[in-house]
Design a protein around this motif. Structure first.
Motif, PDB file in Angstrom:
ATOM      1  N   GLU A  50       0.803  -1.225   0.000  1.00  0.00           N
ATOM      2  CA  GLU A  50       0.000   0.000   0.000  1.00  0.00           C
ATOM      3  C   GLU A  50       0.839   1.281   0.000  1.00  0.00           C
ATOM      4  N   ALA A  51       2.171   1.139   0.059  1.00  0.00           N
ATOM      5  CA  ALA A  51       3.014   2.336   0.165  1.00  0.00           C
ATOM      6  C   ALA A  51       3.046   3.130  -1.141  1.00  0.00           C
ATOM      7  N   THR A  52       2.862   4.439  -1.010  1.00  0.00           N
ATOM      8  CA  THR A  52       2.975   5.310  -2.175  1.00  0.00           C
ATOM      9  C   THR A  52       4.447   5.456  -2.570  1.00  0.00           C
ATOM     10  N   ASN A  54       7.662   3.523  -2.455  1.00  0.00           N
ATOM     11  CA  ASN A  54       8.261   2.221  -2.168  1.00  0.00           C
ATOM     12  C   ASN A  54       9.783   2.368  -2.077  1.00  0.00           C
ATOM     13  N   PRO A  55      10.480   1.312  -1.700  1.00  0.00           N
ATOM     14  CA  PRO A  55      11.925   1.449  -1.495  1.00  0.00           C
ATOM     15  C   PRO A  55      12.669   1.935  -2.748  1.00  0.00           C
ATOM     16  N   GLN A  56      12.198   1.530  -3.924  1.00  0.00           N
ATOM     17  CA  GLN A  56      12.863   2.006  -5.156  1.00  0.00           C
ATOM     18  C   GLN A  56      12.664   3.511  -5.311  1.00  0.00           C
ATOM     19  N   ASP A  57      11.436   3.966  -5.067  1.00  0.00           N
ATOM     20  CA  ASP A  57      11.153   5.401  -5.158  1.00  0.00           C
ATOM     21  C   ASP A  57      12.036   6.179  -4.181  1.00  0.00           C
ATOM     22  N   ALA A  58      12.153   5.635  -2.973  1.00  0.00           N
ATOM     23  CA  ALA A  58      12.927   6.340  -1.950  1.00  0.00           C
ATOM     24  C   ALA A  58      14.394   6.424  -2.371  1.00  0.00           C
ATOM     25  N   ALA A  59      14.907   5.323  -2.890  1.00  0.00           N
ATOM     26  CA  ALA A  59      16.306   5.318  -3.338  1.00  0.00           C
ATOM     27  C   ALA A  59      16.484   6.309  -4.488  1.00  0.00           C
ATOM     28  N   ASN A 332       3.448  13.857   3.675  1.00  0.00           N
ATOM     29  CA  ASN A 332       3.061  12.886   2.649  1.00  0.00           C
ATOM     30  C   ASN A 332       4.004  11.706   2.578  1.00  0.00           C
ATOM     31  N   TRP A 333       5.280  11.948   2.790  1.00  0.00           N
ATOM     32  CA  TRP A 333       6.232  10.840   2.671  1.00  0.00           C
ATOM     33  C   TRP A 333       6.289   9.994   3.926  1.00  0.00           C
ATOM     34  N   VAL A 334       6.400  10.645   5.079  1.00  0.00           N
ATOM     35  CA  VAL A 334       6.561   9.858   6.305  1.00  0.00           C
ATOM     36  C   VAL A 334       5.251   9.153   6.646  1.00  0.00           C
ATOM     37  N   PHE A 335       4.136   9.861   6.513  1.00  0.00           N
ATOM     38  CA  PHE A 335       2.872   9.244   6.916  1.00  0.00           C
ATOM     39  C   PHE A 335       2.024   8.804   5.726  1.00  0.00           C
ATOM     40  N   ASP A 336       2.548   8.944   4.520  1.00  0.00           N
ATOM     41  CA  ASP A 336       1.963   8.302   3.352  1.00  0.00           C
ATOM     42  C   ASP A 336       0.433   8.425   3.315  1.00  0.00           C
ATOM     43  N   LEU A 468      10.604   6.008   6.414  1.00  0.00           N
ATOM     44  CA  LEU A 468       9.359   5.973   5.660  1.00  0.00           C
ATOM     45  C   LEU A 468       8.663   4.669   6.089  1.00  0.00           C
ATOM     46  N   PRO A 469       7.380   4.525   5.786  1.00  0.00           N
ATOM     47  CA  PRO A 469       6.703   3.289   6.197  1.00  0.00           C
ATOM     48  C   PRO A 469       7.397   2.019   5.705  1.00  0.00           C
ATOM     49  N   VAL A 470       8.043   2.081   4.545  1.00  0.00           N
ATOM     50  CA  VAL A 470       8.679   0.869   4.007  1.00  0.00           C
ATOM     51  C   VAL A 470      10.104   0.654   4.520  1.00  0.00           C
TER      52      VAL A 470
END
Ligand code: ATP
Ligand code: MG
Length: 685
Positions: A50-52, A54-59, A332-336, A468-470
């Motif tokens: 459900e994460a907006t 995801n780990p790839q986006d964050a990287a 938006n990022w931390v609490f998605d 982040l949530p992920v």
């Protein structure tokens, strides 16, 4: 205050408090790492799905921020609406007076409110409010918009203009949010003063902020009682008037022209003719449309005082453009956030967390924010959990002091409620011990909700270091800087430190929601935050990184303790003590010692189920057990020279432990500025 902070400069501090400043391996100002916490929590498949972000986006975001840092923040700014775009993302011609989005025109209230009226958000709930007695109110975005417009018209009618100061002295009420937004809508500046302050604390802030208008309430409900607030405003004003007279200045009502009083608790309060007005009277017949003032992005938005944990509170100034970008992005990022979220940030609007993440952030995101007026244990320890169940709260953002308190009541209260709507948890404000982290994660989050420990300050305006949530989580670590934030751990000379060596936390680049200055004191802004490490921002905290680059906050630089040649942060000693089943809460300080230079002493509040000291538990037995426990947990360096048992610890009004008070009491010294000290713990009042 500048002088006070100078004493905190790394080098000066070492020289004054410790006889052998560089004993720890010869590197100046470093700290030892004692705590080894090995538990890790990986994101569950549900969270990943459900994460907006995801780990790839964050990287990708991290890479992007490294390569084109200003472009990264420009993209964040493009997610909001502007009346005119910036000429430059960051004007850094006059550091440290950075000007974000210089040349742009905007108003945060346009983003938090006005723009939603044109969208599907119009009829969504903006705000749910619950009073302590159980009364509730709900406002859609459209309803909130109209109330804000009406109060904006009230303020304009009272002569409030762009740049004027409005002081808001209220608990958590819908009118608090309305007053804040209305003030900002017309270009004025608010200064919210926490309703737990006495008239003295209020008077100090009136003198410093010099408001023209005060918005307050007759009284409010707290722990089953009615707390009268309006009389405290009268007291504060007379106090300021007398002080002005003593200085030979004539001042009718200390410059306060109007006082607006919300009718909340049916109190019969004195109203001064011509100056004091009831909210419902002045709101009557006001048009429900009002123009939103077009502001420069760099115009001041609010002044807010720090919580005063380490010294006299500082009036922190934030401005429209940078603040709205930083808060919007981080929320938006931390609490998605999702359209279906009910977001509950338990912080009072009188603190920065309440500003950023109970009011402005959730409204900019178009989500539903929950506000609660009263005491978290009223009428019993399950109040929070019943509210989570009643409103279907999905995200709960709170503070370690409250978690520690709720832990004392065990799991029976949360067990009585359905908490399955929760999907994310957050904490901020103090280091959270791994024990408290795991308890909260397991018993409130069912082991399924990521617990996001967020490091930031009144000064930073927005979350700076957080997962982040992920993210992979480690209890007790605030994980990594947010993408776009460059934080590091350095020694007193500014050299980057390798993993496992503690030092000073620094922020190496400006960030959008950064403070602009200290109110009325540009010089203090430079000397308090930018003089220790020229070019970098120094928050006043100590920290270390681990081998994965995760950051662990070790405490305040002011509170570092020298034990047998090792410098140690308070957070680790306190975390180790907190892992003992008898300990509910603790604070550790350094006290001078003739032979050793300095030794550590702990102040401990025991769990309620520990038999009273002097009963069948011997204080000496428990003391040696705790000292032994800490040594077992942290190794031979961690020698405590004494444990004192207390029924409570000195805390400030936002619930943070004030070690400087413990130290001053212990040494028989002057306790310094105690205006923020809670005479009686607010939560127990
Ligand atoms: P003052 O500056 O007046 O002494 P204060 O520092 O408590 O008061 P705030 O801005 O409310 O004022 O708090 C910021 C501080 O809180 C940080 O500098 C840090 O010490 C602490 N803090 C905030 N979040 C965290 C966290 N997640 N982990 C550890 N410490 C935190
Ligand atoms: Mg601070």
């Amino acid at each position: 205050t500048a002088g006070q902070r100078t004493a905190q400069q790394p080098a000066a501090k070492d020289a004054t408090r410790n006889a052998t400043p560089n004993a720890a391996g010869g590197v100046c100002g470093t700290l030892d790492t004692l705590l080894v916490e090995e538990r890790v929590f990986r994101p569950l498949p549900r969270v990943m799905a459900e994460a907006t972000v995801n780990p790839q986006d964050a990287a990708h975001a991290r890479r992007r921020a490294e390569q084109d840092w200003l472009g990264f923040w420009e993209e964040a700014a493009d997610e909001l609406q502007w009346f005119r775009k910036w000429e430059t993302v960051l004007d850094d011609a006059e550091p440290p007076f950075y000007r974000w989005f210089a040349g742009a025109r905007c108003n945060i209230v346009h983003n938090a409110l006005d723009r939603h009226i044109e969208t599907v958000n119009k009829n969504r709930l903006a705000l749910i409010w619950e009073g302590e007695p159980g009364d509730t109110r709900k406002l859609t975005y459209f309803e909130l918009y109209r109330e804000v417009n009406r109060f904006a018209n009230v303020l304009r009618g009272m002569g409030v203009r762009k740049g004027d100061m409005v002081l808001i002295y209220m608990p958590s009420l819908p009118e608090t949010a309305i007053a804040m937004l209305a003030t900002v809508k017309i270009g004025a500046i608010h200064s919210v003063v926490f309703a737990g302050f006495s008239s003295g604390g209020l008077a100090d802030r009136i003198v410093d902020a010099r408001p023209r208008i005060i918005v307050t309430v007759d009284g409010f409900y707290r722990n089953g009682r009615v707390i009268a607030l309006k009389p405290l405003v009268d007291d504060a004003i007379s106090h300021c008037r007398r002080a002005a007279q003593d200085r030979g200045e004539a001042s009718a009502d200390a410059g306060i022209e109007q006082v607006v009083v919300v009718h909340r608790a049916h109190l019969d309060v004195a109203m001064k003719d011509g100056r004091d007005h009831w909210w419902h009277d002045v709101m009557l017949h006001q048009p429900s449309e009002a123009l939103t003032e077009v502001m420069d992005a760099t115009d001041p938005l609010f002044v807010l005082y720090t919580s005063g944990t380490t010294g006299k509170p500082k009036g922190i100034v934030h401005s429209h453009g940078g603040y709205m970008v930083g808060v919007h992005r981080t929320l938006n990022w931390v609490f998605d956030l999702k359209p279906t979220d009910i977001f509950w940030c338990t912080a009072d609007p009188g603190w920065i967390t309440g500003h950023s993440y109970a009011i402005y952030g959730p409204l900019m995101a178009g989500t539903t924010t929950l506000l609660y007026e009263g005491h978290p244990l009223y009428p019993e320890a399950g109040r929070l959990w019943s509210m989570v169940e009643r409103w279907g709260v999905t995200i709960l953002y709170t503070v370690p002091t409250l978690i520690r308190m709720l832990m004392r009541f065990g799991t029976q209260y949360p067990a009585r409620h359905d908490l399955t709507t929760l999907r994310l948890l957050g904490t901020v404000g103090e280091p959270i011990s791994p024990e408290a982290w795991v308890w909260f994660h397991k018993n409130i989050g069912r082991g399924q909700c990521p617990l996001l420990d967020t490091w930031w300050q009144t000064e930073t305006g927005m979350i700076m270091i957080a997962p982040l949530p992920v993210s992979l989580l480690k209890p007790g670590s605030v994980t990594r800087p947010m993408p776009g934030i460059e934080a590091d751990v350095v020694d007193a000379k500014g050299n980057s430190l390798p993993p496992r060596t503690g030092g000073y936390l620094v922020i190496k680049r400006p960030w959008p929601a950064m403070m602009n200055t200290v109110f009325n004191d540009r010089q203090a802004y430079e000397s308090m935050y930018w003089s220790q490490f020229p070019g970098w921002y120094f928050p006043g905290d100590v920290a270390r990184k681990d081998d994965d680059g995760y950051i662990w906050i070790q405490g305040r630089a002011d509170d570092v303790i020298m034990i047998a040649g090792h410098r140690v942060g308070t957070a680790e000693l306190e975390a180790a003590l907190a892992s003992h089943p008898a300990v509910a809460e603790c604070g550790v300080i350094g006290v001078p010692d003739d032979i050793r230079g300095e030794v550590a002493k702990a102040f401990v509040v025991l769990h309620d189920d520990v038999p009273p000291i002097g009963g069948f538990v011997q204080a000496e037995d428990l003391e040696s057990e705790l000292m032994e426990h800490v040594r077992r947990e942290l190794g031979p360096v961690a020698v405590l020279r004494g444990v004192e048992f207390r029924t409570q610890l000195p805390k400030n009004r936002s619930g943070k432990i004030m070690r400087r008070i413990l130290r001053a009491e212990e040494l028989g010294e002057d306790t310094g500025d105690t205006s923020t000290l809670e005479e009686e713990p607010f939560y127990l009042r």
